[in-house]
Design a protein around this motif. Structure first.
Motif, PDB file in Angstrom:
ATOM      1  N   SER A 114      11.354  -1.450 -11.968  1.00  0.00           N
ATOM      2  CA  SER A 114      10.955  -2.795 -11.532  1.00  0.00           C
ATOM      3  C   SER A 114      11.028  -3.788 -12.681  1.00  0.00           C
ATOM      4  O   SER A 114      10.661  -3.483 -13.814  1.00  0.00           O
ATOM      5  CB  SER A 114       9.535  -2.763 -10.953  1.00  0.00           C
ATOM      6  N   VAL A 115      11.531  -4.988 -12.354  1.00  0.00           N
ATOM      7  CA  VAL A 115      11.718  -6.105 -13.295  1.00  0.00           C
ATOM      8  C   VAL A 115      12.095  -5.603 -14.693  1.00  0.00           C
ATOM      9  O   VAL A 115      11.466  -5.941 -15.690  1.00  0.00           O
ATOM     10  CB  VAL A 115      10.475  -7.013 -13.334  1.00  0.00           C
ATOM     11  N   PRO A 116      13.162  -4.805 -14.812  1.00  0.00           N
ATOM     12  CA  PRO A 116      13.416  -4.052 -16.048  1.00  0.00           C
ATOM     13  C   PRO A 116      14.217  -4.803 -17.111  1.00  0.00           C
ATOM     14  O   PRO A 116      15.050  -5.662 -16.814  1.00  0.00           O
ATOM     15  CB  PRO A 116      14.215  -2.863 -15.540  1.00  0.00           C
ATOM     16  N   VAL A 117      13.946  -4.448 -18.370  1.00  0.00           N
ATOM     17  CA  VAL A 117      14.790  -4.853 -19.498  1.00  0.00           C
ATOM     18  C   VAL A 117      15.895  -3.810 -19.617  1.00  0.00           C
ATOM     19  O   VAL A 117      15.647  -2.670 -20.010  1.00  0.00           O
ATOM     20  CB  VAL A 117      13.995  -4.921 -20.812  1.00  0.00           C
ATOM     21  N   MET A 118      17.122  -4.190 -19.299  1.00  0.00           N
ATOM     22  CA  MET A 118      18.233  -3.252 -19.320  1.00  0.00           C
ATOM     23  C   MET A 118      19.221  -3.503 -20.453  1.00  0.00           C
ATOM     24  O   MET A 118      20.156  -2.742 -20.649  1.00  0.00           O
ATOM     25  CB  MET A 118      18.979  -3.293 -17.981  1.00  0.00           C
ATOM     26  N   SER A 119      18.993  -4.575 -21.185  1.00  0.00           N
ATOM     27  CA  SER A 119      19.787  -4.863 -22.383  1.00  0.00           C
ATOM     28  C   SER A 119      18.882  -5.562 -23.381  1.00  0.00           C
ATOM     29  O   SER A 119      18.501  -6.715 -23.177  1.00  0.00           O
ATOM     30  CB  SER A 119      20.992  -5.753 -22.053  1.00  0.00           C
ATOM     31  N   GLY A 120      18.536  -4.854 -24.460  1.00  0.00           N
ATOM     32  CA  GLY A 120      17.676  -5.451 -25.470  1.00  0.00           C
ATOM     33  C   GLY A 120      18.303  -6.668 -26.109  1.00  0.00           C
ATOM     34  O   GLY A 120      17.614  -7.665 -26.383  1.00  0.00           O
ATOM     35  N   SER A 121      19.613  -6.611 -26.358  1.00  0.00           N
ATOM     36  CA  SER A 121      20.284  -7.738 -27.009  1.00  0.00           C
ATOM     37  C   SER A 121      20.316  -8.958 -26.100  1.00  0.00           C
ATOM     38  O   SER A 121      20.052 -10.090 -26.534  1.00  0.00           O
ATOM     39  CB  SER A 121      21.703  -7.341 -27.428  1.00  0.00           C
ATOM     40  N   GLN A 122      20.626  -8.749 -24.817  1.00  0.00           N
ATOM     41  CA  GLN A 122      20.607  -9.881 -23.876  1.00  0.00           C
ATOM     42  C   GLN A 122      19.198 -10.445 -23.740  1.00  0.00           C
ATOM     43  O   GLN A 122      19.021 -11.662 -23.643  1.00  0.00           O
ATOM     44  CB  GLN A 122      21.119  -9.432 -22.506  1.00  0.00           C
ATOM     45  N   TRP A 123      18.214  -9.570 -23.689  1.00  0.00           N
ATOM     46  CA  TRP A 123      16.834 -10.016 -23.544  1.00  0.00           C
ATOM     47  C   TRP A 123      16.424 -10.895 -24.712  1.00  0.00           C
ATOM     48  O   TRP A 123      15.868 -11.985 -24.531  1.00  0.00           O
ATOM     49  CB  TRP A 123      15.914  -8.804 -23.418  1.00  0.00           C
ATOM     50  N   MET A 124      16.710 -10.436 -25.934  1.00  0.00           N
ATOM     51  CA  MET A 124      16.330 -11.208 -27.114  1.00  0.00           C
ATOM     52  C   MET A 124      17.013 -12.578 -27.114  1.00  0.00           C
ATOM     53  O   MET A 124      16.395 -13.591 -27.451  1.00  0.00           O
ATOM     54  CB  MET A 124      16.697 -10.437 -28.379  1.00  0.00           C
ATOM     55  N   GLN A 125      18.265 -12.625 -26.722  1.00  0.00           N
ATOM     56  CA  GLN A 125      18.962 -13.909 -26.710  1.00  0.00           C
ATOM     57  C   GLN A 125      18.491 -14.810 -25.573  1.00  0.00           C
ATOM     58  O   GLN A 125      18.585 -16.037 -25.684  1.00  0.00           O
ATOM     59  CB  GLN A 125      20.465 -13.675 -26.614  1.00  0.00           C
ATOM     60  N   SER A 126      17.956 -14.212 -24.498  1.00  0.00           N
ATOM     61  CA  SER A 126      17.511 -15.026 -23.370  1.00  0.00           C
ATOM     62  C   SER A 126      16.164 -15.692 -23.627  1.00  0.00           C
ATOM     63  O   SER A 126      15.875 -16.745 -23.051  1.00  0.00           O
ATOM     64  CB  SER A 126      17.426 -14.161 -22.105  1.00  0.00           C
ATOM     65  N   VAL A 127      15.317 -15.086 -24.459  1.00  0.00           N
ATOM     66  CA  VAL A 127      13.969 -15.632 -24.666  1.00  0.00           C
ATOM     67  C   VAL A 127      13.856 -16.463 -25.946  1.00  0.00           C
ATOM     68  O   VAL A 127      12.814 -17.070 -26.193  1.00  0.00           O
ATOM     69  CB  VAL A 127      12.900 -14.511 -24.684  1.00  0.00           C
ATOM     70  N   HIS A 128      14.921 -16.496 -26.754  1.00  0.00           N
ATOM     71  CA  HIS A 128      14.894 -17.290 -27.988  1.00  0.00           C
ATOM     72  C   HIS A 128      16.018 -18.316 -27.973  1.00  0.00           C
ATOM     73  O   HIS A 128      17.125 -18.032 -27.498  1.00  0.00           O
ATOM     74  CB  HIS A 128      15.085 -16.386 -29.221  1.00  0.00           C
ATOM     75  N   ARG A 129      15.734 -19.490 -28.502  1.00  0.00           N
ATOM     76  CA  ARG A 129      16.809 -20.424 -28.753  1.00  0.00           C
ATOM     77  C   ARG A 129      17.699 -19.860 -29.857  1.00  0.00           C
ATOM     78  O   ARG A 129      17.272 -18.997 -30.631  1.00  0.00           O
ATOM     79  CB  ARG A 129      16.238 -21.791 -29.141  1.00  0.00           C
ATOM     80  N   TRP A 130      18.943 -20.351 -29.930  1.00  0.00           N
ATOM     81  CA  TRP A 130      19.927 -19.689 -30.784  1.00  0.00           C
ATOM     82  C   TRP A 130      19.467 -19.606 -32.237  1.00  0.00           C
ATOM     83  O   TRP A 130      19.555 -18.548 -32.867  1.00  0.00           O
ATOM     84  CB  TRP A 130      21.273 -20.401 -30.695  1.00  0.00           C
ATOM     85  N   TYR A 131      18.949 -20.685 -32.773  1.00  0.00           N
ATOM     86  CA  TYR A 131      18.526 -20.639 -34.177  1.00  0.00           C
ATOM     87  C   TYR A 131      17.324 -19.729 -34.356  1.00  0.00           C
ATOM     88  O   TYR A 131      17.174 -19.071 -35.401  1.00  0.00           O
ATOM     89  CB  TYR A 131      18.237 -22.059 -34.710  1.00  0.00           C
ATOM     90  N   GLU A 132      16.456 -19.644 -33.323  1.00  0.00           N
ATOM     91  CA  GLU A 132      15.326 -18.722 -33.387  1.00  0.00           C
ATOM     92  C   GLU A 132      15.801 -17.278 -33.330  1.00  0.00           C
ATOM     93  O   GLU A 132      15.273 -16.407 -34.041  1.00  0.00           O
ATOM     94  CB  GLU A 132      14.374 -18.985 -32.221  1.00  0.00           C
ATOM     95  N   PHE A 133      16.788 -17.030 -32.488  1.00  0.00           N
ATOM     96  CA  PHE A 133      17.339 -15.677 -32.376  1.00  0.00           C
ATOM     97  C   PHE A 133      17.936 -15.224 -33.705  1.00  0.00           C
ATOM     98  O   PHE A 133      17.707 -14.097 -34.160  1.00  0.00           O
ATOM     99  CB  PHE A 133      18.395 -15.628 -31.272  1.00  0.00           C
ATOM    100  N   ARG A 134      18.694 -16.100 -34.339  1.00  0.00           N
ATOM    101  CA  ARG A 134      19.299 -15.736 -35.624  1.00  0.00           C
ATOM    102  C   ARG A 134      18.227 -15.428 -36.665  1.00  0.00           C
ATOM    103  O   ARG A 134      18.355 -14.490 -37.447  1.00  0.00           O
ATOM    104  CB  ARG A 134      20.208 -16.865 -36.116  1.00  0.00           C
ATOM    105  N   GLU A 135      17.139 -16.196 -36.663  1.00  0.00           N
ATOM    106  CA  GLU A 135      16.079 -15.992 -37.637  1.00  0.00           C
ATOM    107  C   GLU A 135      15.319 -14.694 -37.367  1.00  0.00           C
ATOM    108  O   GLU A 135      15.034 -13.929 -38.298  1.00  0.00           O
ATOM    109  CB  GLU A 135      15.130 -17.181 -37.623  1.00  0.00           C
TER     110      GLU A 135
END
Length: 289
Positions: free
Chosen positions: A136-157
């Motif tokens: 249920s409501v699963p995280v199936m890609s850690g990399s996609q998840w991280m990029q979806s919840v952070h703005r690009w500069y936040e993700f890079r940091e």
């Protein structure tokens, strides 16, 4: 009326993990059971309770547990490594199948929610034990998840900080901690649901970027039932749909149009419990009609 019993089992380098069994009334015991895999930094006293109680009332023996390093389990505190949580889930499956009296080892299911959905998916891909899987409501890609919840500069940091934490541990042996929300970066609506402080290792970010249950969907042999929510603001529902498309065994997809990430714990819980019980019964040979 169901009862509960706290137990211990072992995983990893002889670590004791804390588990809780939800036991059905003897008059309604199906002699079948399932393991519940928790979400990101969660503990067995949290979200598992409602579903485990409902499934125990339906006749299943349910096992929820604290991953190593969390809750009452042993292990390096707050060090969340997905590959280790998968190992813990497989150990829980084996404990339930072989050490709990009255449970038929041929009638074992697996349920995973949120981040635990991906953990359960990988456990199902690696273990022949589950006869049916619900995610249920699963995280199936850690990399996609991280990029979806952070703005690009936040993700890079935060990606930089994650690797720096790995380097720091390599040099000193020390695990750098942060707050769970530093990694999850929830939007304002979510903050109410994550009010408690939960420390997690900063290096977890680096491991999340390598955590891709999506790539292993085709390896799952047990039938898979997936729940998602269209307006999920914590984990994009696209992950649920993408994973569903990659599953090659018998499968079913159910998407709620409303309810956000918590629909499966709140207003949608009765439906989730009903569908899960039926899916388990169907694929464990327990349906009488």
């Amino acid at each position: 009326m169901h009862t509960t019993r706290d137990i211990w089992f072992h995983s990893g380098p002889r670590l004791k993990l804390s588990g809780r069994l939800y036991l059905p009334d003897p008059s309604n015991d199906l002699r079948a059971g399932a393991v519940f895999c928790l979400g990101f930094g969660g503990v067995k006293e949290g979200t598992p309770v409602g579903l485990c109680q409902a499934l125990a009332e339906a006749g299943f023996t349910m096992l929820s547990f604290d991953y190593r390093g969390f809750g009452a389990s042993e292990g390096e505190r707050a060090l969340l490594l997905p590959q280790e949580q998968v190992e813990d889930a497989v150990a829980a499956l084996e404990y339930l199948a072989t050490q709990v009296p009255g449970v038929d080892p041929q009638r074992i299911g697996l349920y995973g929610t949120s981040f635990g959905g991906g953990i359960a998916a990988l456990a199902a891909a690696r273990s022949p034990r589950p006869r049916a899987v619900v995610l249920s409501v699963p995280v199936m890609s850690g990399s996609q998840w991280m990029q979806s919840v952070h703005r690009w500069y936040e993700f890079r940091e935060i990606r930089r900080r994650g690797l720096a934490a790995v380097a720091h541990k390599a040099a000193t042996g020390e695990v750098e901690l942060c707050e769970r929300l530093d990694i999850m970066a929830p939007e304002p609506q979510s903050l109410v649901r994550y009010a408690e402080k939960t420390p997690i290792s900063m290096e977890t970010v680096w491991h999340l970027l390598q955590h891709e249950p999506m790539d292993h969907a085709h390896r799952i042999q047990a039938p898979v039932y997936l729940f998602g929510a269209d307006d999920d603001t914590v984990v994009p529902c696209d992950q649920t749909r993408q994973f569903y498309e990659r599953v090659v065994t018998e499968k079913q997809l159910e998407i709620s149009p409303t309810g956000n990430h918590w629909v499966v714990y709140d207003e949608g819980l009765p439906r989730v419990a009903e569908a899960t019980a039926r899916w388990f019964k169907q694929h464990m040979g327990l349906l009488t009609t």
